[in-house]
Design a protein around this motif. Structure first.
Motif, PDB file in Angstrom:
ATOM      1  N   GLU A  26      -5.158  -4.170  29.454  1.00  0.00           N
ATOM      2  CA  GLU A  26      -3.751  -3.739  29.154  1.00  0.00           C
ATOM      3  C   GLU A  26      -3.132  -4.679  28.177  1.00  0.00           C
ATOM      4  O   GLU A  26      -2.192  -4.371  27.649  1.00  0.00           O
ATOM      5  N   GLY A  27      -3.667  -5.998  28.400  1.00  0.00           N
ATOM      6  CA  GLY A  27      -3.123  -7.253  27.610  1.00  0.00           C
ATOM      7  C   GLY A  27      -3.555  -7.077  26.195  1.00  0.00           C
ATOM      8  O   GLY A  27      -4.552  -7.223  25.869  1.00  0.00           O
ATOM      9  N   MET A  28      -2.326  -7.168  25.292  1.00  0.00           N
ATOM     10  CA  MET A  28      -2.811  -6.879  24.018  1.00  0.00           C
ATOM     11  C   MET A  28      -1.750  -7.286  23.066  1.00  0.00           C
ATOM     12  O   MET A  28      -0.493  -7.280  23.528  1.00  0.00           O
ATOM     13  N   ASN A  29      -1.701  -8.058  21.977  1.00  0.00           N
ATOM     14  CA  ASN A  29      -0.858  -8.279  21.125  1.00  0.00           C
ATOM     15  C   ASN A  29      -0.962  -7.262  19.783  1.00  0.00           C
ATOM     16  O   ASN A  29      -2.362  -7.253  19.355  1.00  0.00           O
ATOM     17  N   VAL A  30      -0.165  -6.855  19.296  1.00  0.00           N
ATOM     18  CA  VAL A  30      -0.254  -5.661  18.096  1.00  0.00           C
ATOM     19  C   VAL A  30       0.862  -5.994  17.290  1.00  0.00           C
ATOM     20  O   VAL A  30       2.013  -6.346  17.348  1.00  0.00           O
ATOM     21  N   SER A  31       0.586  -6.081  15.887  1.00  0.00           N
ATOM     22  CA  SER A  31       1.383  -6.230  14.897  1.00  0.00           C
ATOM     23  C   SER A  31       1.015  -5.443  13.514  1.00  0.00           C
ATOM     24  O   SER A  31      -0.281  -4.864  13.328  1.00  0.00           O
ATOM     25  N   SER A  32       1.977  -5.082  12.574  1.00  0.00           N
ATOM     26  CA  SER A  32       1.650  -4.293  11.544  1.00  0.00           C
ATOM     27  C   SER A  32       1.181  -5.371  10.447  1.00  0.00           C
ATOM     28  O   SER A  32       1.825  -6.362  10.322  1.00  0.00           O
ATOM     29  N   VAL A  33       0.226  -5.142   9.433  1.00  0.00           N
ATOM     30  CA  VAL A  33      -0.238  -5.938   8.456  1.00  0.00           C
ATOM     31  C   VAL A  33      -0.531  -5.324   7.240  1.00  0.00           C
ATOM     32  O   VAL A  33      -0.767  -4.112   7.504  1.00  0.00           O
ATOM     33  N   LYS A  34      -0.603  -5.882   6.328  1.00  0.00           N
ATOM     34  CA  LYS A  34      -1.215  -5.171   4.881  1.00  0.00           C
ATOM     35  C   LYS A  34      -2.391  -6.082   4.448  1.00  0.00           C
ATOM     36  O   LYS A  34      -2.477  -7.105   4.630  1.00  0.00           O
ATOM     37  N   GLY A  35      -3.280  -5.339   4.040  1.00  0.00           N
ATOM     38  CA  GLY A  35      -4.455  -5.952   3.470  1.00  0.00           C
ATOM     39  C   GLY A  35      -5.317  -5.052   2.629  1.00  0.00           C
ATOM     40  O   GLY A  35      -4.971  -3.635   2.510  1.00  0.00           O
ATOM     41  N   ARG A  36      -6.601  -5.537   2.206  1.00  0.00           N
ATOM     42  CA  ARG A  36      -7.408  -4.600   1.420  1.00  0.00           C
ATOM     43  C   ARG A  36      -8.647  -5.185   1.624  1.00  0.00           C
ATOM     44  O   ARG A  36      -8.978  -6.520   2.014  1.00  0.00           O
ATOM     45  N   GLY A  37      -9.731  -4.465   1.411  1.00  0.00           N
ATOM     46  CA  GLY A  37     -11.179  -4.600   1.496  1.00  0.00           C
ATOM     47  C   GLY A  37     -11.916  -3.837   0.471  1.00  0.00           C
ATOM     48  O   GLY A  37     -11.550  -3.806  -0.616  1.00  0.00           O
ATOM     49  N   ARG A  38     -12.965  -3.256   0.821  1.00  0.00           N
ATOM     50  CA  ARG A  38     -13.682  -2.381  -0.222  1.00  0.00           C
ATOM     51  C   ARG A  38     -13.188  -1.119  -0.563  1.00  0.00           C
ATOM     52  O   ARG A  38     -13.058  -0.733  -1.471  1.00  0.00           O
ATOM     53  N   GLN A  39     -12.043  -0.791   0.340  1.00  0.00           N
ATOM     54  CA  GLN A  39     -11.333   0.300  -0.035  1.00  0.00           C
ATOM     55  C   GLN A  39     -10.543   0.214  -1.489  1.00  0.00           C
ATOM     56  O   GLN A  39     -10.165   1.198  -2.192  1.00  0.00           O
ATOM     57  N   LEU A  40     -10.149  -1.330  -1.845  1.00  0.00           N
ATOM     58  CA  LEU A  40      -9.271  -1.509  -2.975  1.00  0.00           C
ATOM     59  C   LEU A  40      -8.139  -0.836  -3.253  1.00  0.00           C
ATOM     60  O   LEU A  40      -7.811  -0.609  -4.272  1.00  0.00           O
ATOM     61  N   GLY A  41      -7.359  -0.249  -2.354  1.00  0.00           N
ATOM     62  CA  GLY A  41      -6.313   0.322  -2.611  1.00  0.00           C
ATOM     63  C   GLY A  41      -6.099   1.876  -2.570  1.00  0.00           C
ATOM     64  O   GLY A  41      -7.346   2.450  -2.771  1.00  0.00           O
TER      65      GLY A  41
END
Length: 112
Positions: A26-41
């Motif tokens: 049940e213990g977790m930290n959650v955040s919204s982030v932005k990023g990229r990897g192989r998807q390339l946008g």
């Protein structure tokens, strides 16, 4: 103890959270982030103009787990976050030297 950082698709968060809670994690930290990897946008068109959104919104989940629970939690995240498409995300695992619960002063596995 291990730290798990899972960066997943935003739309998969509820299924991952539900699976983790059902497993007793049940213990977790959650955040919204932005990023990229192989998807390339994502390439999109709007009113005849093309543009690329190269930083994709993702959800980052951070957990601290006991070593004996690590494989079960990793498999649970993999199963509940996977769509099979590029952009499903990544999981990072690292060692945690110490955990201290501030309220009680408990240390180590008792604090997790």
């Amino acid at each position: 103890m291990k730290r798990i950082i899972a960066v997943i698709r935003e739309e998969m968060f509820e299924s991952v959270k539900k699976a983790l809670i059902e497993e007793g994690c049940e213990g977790m930290n959650v955040s919204s982030v932005k990023g990229r990897g192989r998807q390339l946008g994502i390439k999109e068109s709007y009113r005849g103009s093309s543009y690329c959104i190269d930083l994709i919104p993702k959800t980052r989940i951070e957990l601290i787990v006991n070593e004996e629970d690590l494989e079960d939690i990793l498999n649970l995240i993999l199963e509940s976050a996977r769509t099979g498409e590029v952009g499903d995300g990544k999981i990072f695992v690292s060692d945690v030297e110490e955990v201290i619960r501030i309220r009680t002063g408990e240390r180590g596995s008792d604090a997790v």
